[in-house]
Design an enzyme around this catalytic site. Structure first.
Site, PDB file in Angstrom:
ATOM      1  N   HIS A 166       0.874  -1.182   0.000  1.00 15.53           N
ATOM      2  CA  HIS A 166       0.000   0.000   0.000  1.00 15.53           C
ATOM      3  C   HIS A 166       0.904   1.224   0.000  1.00 15.53           C
ATOM      4  O   HIS A 166       1.684   1.404   0.935  1.00 15.53           O
ATOM      5  CB  HIS A 166      -0.899  -0.005   1.237  1.00 15.53           C
ATOM      6  CG  HIS A 166      -1.821  -1.191   1.278  1.00 15.53           C
ATOM      7  ND1 HIS A 166      -3.092  -1.164   0.770  1.00 15.53           N
ATOM      8  CD2 HIS A 166      -1.629  -2.463   1.730  1.00 15.53           C
ATOM      9  CE1 HIS A 166      -3.663  -2.350   0.922  1.00 15.53           C
ATOM     10  NE2 HIS A 166      -2.794  -3.165   1.503  1.00 15.53           N
ATOM     11  N   LEU A 167       0.814   2.043  -1.048  1.00 15.04           N
ATOM     12  CA  LEU A 167       1.713   3.200  -1.140  1.00 15.04           C
ATOM     13  C   LEU A 167       0.999   4.527  -0.868  1.00 15.04           C
ATOM     14  O   LEU A 167       1.631   5.573  -0.834  1.00 15.04           O
ATOM     15  CB  LEU A 167       2.435   3.223  -2.489  1.00 15.04           C
ATOM     16  CG  LEU A 167       3.339   1.998  -2.758  1.00 15.04           C
ATOM     17  CD1 LEU A 167       4.081   2.165  -4.069  1.00 15.04           C
ATOM     18  CD2 LEU A 167       4.310   1.742  -1.625  1.00 15.04           C
TER      19      LEU A 167
ATOM     20  N   ASP B 140       2.497  -6.989   2.267  1.00 17.12           N
ATOM     21  CA  ASP B 140       1.295  -6.240   2.664  1.00 17.12           C
ATOM     22  C   ASP B 140       1.685  -4.965   3.430  1.00 17.12           C
ATOM     23  O   ASP B 140       1.018  -4.569   4.397  1.00 17.12           O
ATOM     24  CB  ASP B 140       0.318  -7.097   3.479  1.00 17.12           C
ATOM     25  CG  ASP B 140      -1.081  -6.489   3.541  1.00 17.12           C
ATOM     26  OD1 ASP B 140      -1.333  -5.480   2.849  1.00 17.12           O
ATOM     27  OD2 ASP B 140      -1.928  -7.016   4.293  1.00 17.12           O
TER      28      ASP B 140
HETATM   29  O1  DOR Z   1      -3.799  -4.579   7.708  1.00 17.96           O
HETATM   30  C1  DOR Z   1      -4.204  -4.177   6.627  1.00 17.96           C
HETATM   31  N1  DOR Z   1      -3.998  -2.920   6.222  1.00 17.96           N
HETATM   32  N2  DOR Z   1      -4.923  -5.014   5.866  1.00 17.96           N
HETATM   33  C2  DOR Z   1      -5.546  -4.589   4.762  1.00 17.96           C
HETATM   34  O2  DOR Z   1      -6.188  -5.380   4.131  1.00 17.96           O
HETATM   35  C3  DOR Z   1      -5.483  -3.174   4.350  1.00 17.96           C
HETATM   36  C4  DOR Z   1      -4.284  -2.538   4.888  1.00 17.96           C
HETATM   37  C5  DOR Z   1      -4.310  -1.034   4.766  1.00 17.96           C
HETATM   38  O3  DOR Z   1      -4.622  -0.523   3.691  1.00 17.96           O
HETATM   39  O4  DOR Z   1      -3.939  -0.360   5.731  1.00 17.96           O
END
Ligand code: DOR
Length: 431
Positions: A66-67, A308
């Site tokens: 996630h950027l 992740d």
């Molecule tokens: O822990 C998580 N954070 N799981 C996710 O599915 C989304 C992610 C986030 O975008 O912060």
């Protein structure tokens, strides 16, 4: 600092030979950003990097990060995310669409591609499956794919309904695209903060039952079988999920799967510390689940390790456990956790690590041949598998510090990366 070097030679390495699945001592010569030659005692009057016996790997790929750009640049930007990727040893990452706005139009895909076009790290946007990730209307998948979306996902949430997932898989099949699946039945997880079990009961925290993940794993494996669309199950964390994926593969259903370093390094017991950096979705599970995830990695049920990486700002995480958002940073600790938790104890061989962090993601994402063959574009990770180092979140290149591994001694470190005709390293100088 990144240096623009179209021509470079890496000397005295152990080169990963994909066809043999092993390492051969030698040098790697790159000209014009492409592999020119592989061999012993190569010489060329170009910039040289003596890697002193370290591994030379096809650039590692983190297919789940996630950027936060566009929209939440206070947490991370494409540039700081790419810096974190380089420090972690990744030359390619796939960024998830739960940005603001959501990556659900070709314009946003183009924005990300354009903004990152001169980076060392290649950033592949993942488009949303449904507009706004709301689960109601499919995105224009063909448009997004044409613009450069490498896969589709409503990550952060499941695709809401079976009907919508069916349509998504049918379209993705027509387009040869991949659906990346966040598996969570929100009717079971909403308003809950950690794994449901003995620990959540003891701590008095509302728990997310493992079946919340497994119901969607089951649904979507059935839909992949029904439609023939390619499904990649993200951040797999439970024993029954691993078992279902193993069985689906045995039956020839087109599914692949990934897990994350925190899902094989930590259990829900860690939450007794009430460290909100341990709050992640899916949640940290039990020792039995962790053992099943490791076995899934060992026997090939789980194809990929992805971080992740989910950066959040300090003011968001420095609150009570229940109030904190889900997510932890992962790109800069992934390699060290893989060697500490999987290679040192003999669960994965070095070959399996390279497969799960470079070869398999490239295959799943259709990124083409990235092996060290003359003519191929050069993406290289220089890695010392034995180097011990201690995590210091304040040294991270990521903007975020929400990492539960502060102070851990890890094993295995990337020493530098080469990609898009650029070299980055803080460990080895160019001569
Ligand atoms: O822990 C998580 N954070 N799981 C996710 O599915 C989304 C992610 C986030 O975008 O912060």
């Amino acid at each position: 600092m990144t240096q623009f070097v179209q021509d470079i030679i890496f000397k005295n390495g152990l080169l990963y030979d994909e066809s043999a699945g092993g390492f051969v001592p030698g040098d790697l010569l790159i000209k014009n950003g492409k592999i020119k030659a592989i061999g012993q005692n190569l010489s060329a009057s170009v910039a040289a990097v003596d890697v002193r016996g370290a591994w030379l790997l096809p650039g590692l790929i983190d297919m789940h990060v996630h950027l936060r750009e566009p929209g939440q640049e206070y947490k991370e930007t494409l540039e700081t995310g790419a810096a974190a990727a380089m420090a972690g040893g990744f030359t390619t990452v796939c960024c998830m669409p739960n940005t603001i706005p959501v990556i659900d139009t070709s314009g946003i895909v183009e924005f990300i591609k354009k903004r990152s076009q001169n980076f060392l790290v290649t950033i592949h946007p993942v488009g949303a499956v449904t507009k706004g990730r709301k689960g109601e209307e499919l995105v224009e998948m063909a448009d997004l794919q044409r613009a450069g979306a490498v896969a589709f996902s409503d990550d952060g949430d499941s695709v809401k309904t079976a009907e919508m997932m069916r349509r998504a898989l049918e379209y993705s099949k027509m387009l040869g695209a991949l659906i990346i699946d966040h598996c969570e039945d929100v009717s079971l997880s909403e308003g809950k903060h950690m794994n449901e079990g003995l620990v959540s009961t003891r701590l008095g925290i509302y728990g997310i039952p493992h079946v919340a993940e497994e119901i969607i794993v089951a649904r979507d494996i059935l839909l992949a079988a029904f439609t023939g669309g390619r499904l990649h199950l993200a951040h797999v964390s439970t024993k029954a999920s691993v078992e279902m994926i193993r069985e689906a593969k045995r039956r020839g259903i087109p599914v692949t799967a990934e897990t994350c370093p925190h899902h094989f390094s930590l259990t829900d017991e860690a939450v007794v510390l009430f460290d909100s950096n341990l709050k992640v979705n899916p949640p940290l599970r039990t020792a039995e689940d962790v053992a099943a995830v490791k076995e899934g990695l060992r026997d090939g049920t789980i194809d990929v390790i992805a971080s992740d990486h989910a950066p959040h700002a300090p003011q968001e995480k420095e609150v009570e456990f229940d109030a904190a958002p889900f997510g932890l940073t992962g790109m800069e600790t992934a390699v060290g956790l893989v060697f500490r938790e999987l290679v040192q104890p003999g669960i994965l061989t070095p070959r399996q690590v390279v497969e799960k962090m470079a070869i398999n993601p490239a295959k799943i994402l259709n990124l083409g041949d990235r092996s060290f063959k003359a003519g191929n574009k050069a993406h290289v990770t220089v890695l010392n598998p034995a180097q011990k180092w201690v995590v210091d979140v304040f040294q991270f290149k990521s903007k975020a510090r929400n990492c539960p591994f502060q102070g851990w001694e890890l094993v295995g470190k990337s020493l530098g990366v080469y990609g898009n005709s650029q070299w980055w390293s803080e460990e080895i100088a160019v001569s």
